[in-house]
Design an enzyme around this catalytic site. Structure first.
Site, PDB file in Angstrom:
ATOM      1  N   LYS A   1       0.843  -1.200   0.000  1.00 35.98           N
ATOM      2  CA  LYS A   1       0.000   0.000   0.000  1.00 35.98           C
ATOM      3  C   LYS A   1       0.874   1.243   0.000  1.00 35.98           C
ATOM      4  O   LYS A   1       0.614   2.206  -0.730  1.00 35.98           O
ATOM      5  CB  LYS A   1      -0.913   0.008   1.237  1.00 35.98           C
ATOM      6  CG  LYS A   1      -2.021  -1.032   1.177  1.00 35.98           C
ATOM      7  CD  LYS A   1      -2.734  -1.170   2.517  1.00 35.98           C
ATOM      8  CE  LYS A   1      -3.680  -2.357   2.481  1.00 35.98           C
ATOM      9  NZ  LYS A   1      -4.225  -2.727   3.794  1.00 35.98           N
TER      10      LYS A   1
ATOM     11  N   GLN B   1      -4.709  -1.603   9.795  1.00 35.26           N
ATOM     12  CA  GLN B   1      -4.566  -2.920   9.179  1.00 35.26           C
ATOM     13  C   GLN B   1      -5.084  -4.000  10.134  1.00 35.26           C
ATOM     14  O   GLN B   1      -4.746  -4.019  11.312  1.00 35.26           O
ATOM     15  CB  GLN B   1      -3.086  -3.174   8.839  1.00 35.26           C
ATOM     16  CG  GLN B   1      -2.809  -4.472   8.112  1.00 35.26           C
ATOM     17  CD  GLN B   1      -3.388  -4.516   6.700  1.00 35.26           C
ATOM     18  OE1 GLN B   1      -3.513  -3.494   6.049  1.00 35.26           O
ATOM     19  NE2 GLN B   1      -3.738  -5.704   6.245  1.00 35.26           N
TER      20      GLN B   1
ATOM     21  N   ASP C   1     -11.440   2.303   4.464  1.00 30.46           N
ATOM     22  CA  ASP C   1     -11.824   0.885   4.378  1.00 30.46           C
ATOM     23  C   ASP C   1     -13.292   0.722   3.980  1.00 30.46           C
ATOM     24  O   ASP C   1     -13.718  -0.356   3.580  1.00 30.46           O
ATOM     25  CB  ASP C   1     -11.634   0.207   5.741  1.00 30.46           C
ATOM     26  CG  ASP C   1     -10.400  -0.670   5.777  1.00 30.46           C
ATOM     27  OD1 ASP C   1     -10.116  -1.332   4.768  1.00 30.46           O
ATOM     28  OD2 ASP C   1      -9.730  -0.693   6.830  1.00 30.46           O
TER      29      ASP C   1
END
Ligand code: GUN
Length: 259
Positions: A29, A73, A96
């Site tokens: 990412k 995460q 997200d």
């Protein structure tokens, strides 16, 4: 972008602990966020971080006007309440897409969709095939992919079937599907004989096969000759998910700068 709004979009990823797969994802990412010009920050916190310490970092980022997107995460260590952490992220910074998907089969207006489901829809659309009126089969009913991707397919006016581990006659159902999204985490759950000729196959699975190699949920060599379109693993949905994380960050940024 700099010239227009005076600053670049900012994405901050928080990773707690040493989970090796998470380390790889976060690195990926970070590399891609930097490549496209985001202000990218990764906050690495030790395994023994307390929930209060993590929540304090999230609070600080919520209040930081240069941070447009926050991603914690998953998984977080067991002593931390995942739901409390997800709920602590400001909804307008939730790249997200967890907030947008909170209430059943609805994407709340003004929120971004979760990255992997959004990646699936994007991949289907790039084939040029229409989604409206098609029979889309989602294999898997998980909170991260199965349910949200079924929701997005409904929004695109597909007729959606959700299959799962207790589904009977999966092959029979699959053979009537114009679109199959496989998101179970089980190699070969979809085989070539279960595929309608010309179907669009999107493989979200990431598994380690008996030969030690990465593979998806769909038997690629068997399904590829029958399918109209099929995504490989690795190299299909994974990179597109990162692209959608960047897209979600950009959407959050535009919401912030246009206010
Ligand atoms: N770990 C594995 N998948 C995901 C995801 O979609 N979001 C976050 N935050 N962590 C993950």
């Amino acid at each position: 972008m700099d010239e227009t709004y005076g600053r670049r979009p900012g994405l901050t990823v928080i990773i707690v602990g040493e989970d090796p797969a998470s380390q790889v994802y976060v690195r990926n990412k970070e590399v891609n966020a930097i490549k496209v010009g985001l202000v990218s920050e990764v906050i690495r916190m030790p395994e023994q971080t307390t929930q209060e310490e993590l929540l304090a970092v999230i609070d600080r980022l919520n209040a930081d006007a240069t941070v447009d997107g926050i991603l914690v995460q998953l998984p977080v260590p067991k002593h931390i309440d995942k739901d409390a952490v997800i709920a602590a992220v400001a909804p307008d910074k939730d790249v997200d897409g967890f907030f947008g998907m909170k209430s059943g089969f609805t994407l709340k207006h003004g929120y971004v969709a979760p990255c992997t489901p959004r990646a699936c829809i994007h991949l289907i659309k790039t084939t040029g095939e229409t989604i409206e009126g098609k029979h889309a089969l989602v294999v898997g009913r998980g909170e991260l992919v199965g349910k949200p991707v079924a929701t997005l397919l409904l929004n695109e006016n597909a007729t959606v079937t959700i299959a799962h581990s207790r589904t009977r006659n999966l092959g029979e159902i699959a053979r009537t599907a114009d679109i199959i999204i496989a998101a179970v985490g089980k190699p070969n759950i979809i085989t070539g004989d279960m595929v309608k000729p010309g179907a669009v196959l999107i493989d979200v699975g990431i598994n380690r096969g008996a030969d030690g190699k990465l593979c998806g949920d769909i038997n690629f060599s068997g399904a590829e000759p029958v399918a109209g379109w099929i995504t490989p693993v690795p190299g299909g949905v994974g990179p597109m998910t990162i692209a959608m994380l960047i897209r979600n960050t950009l959407d959050c940024y535009l919401n912030h700068v246009r206010l």
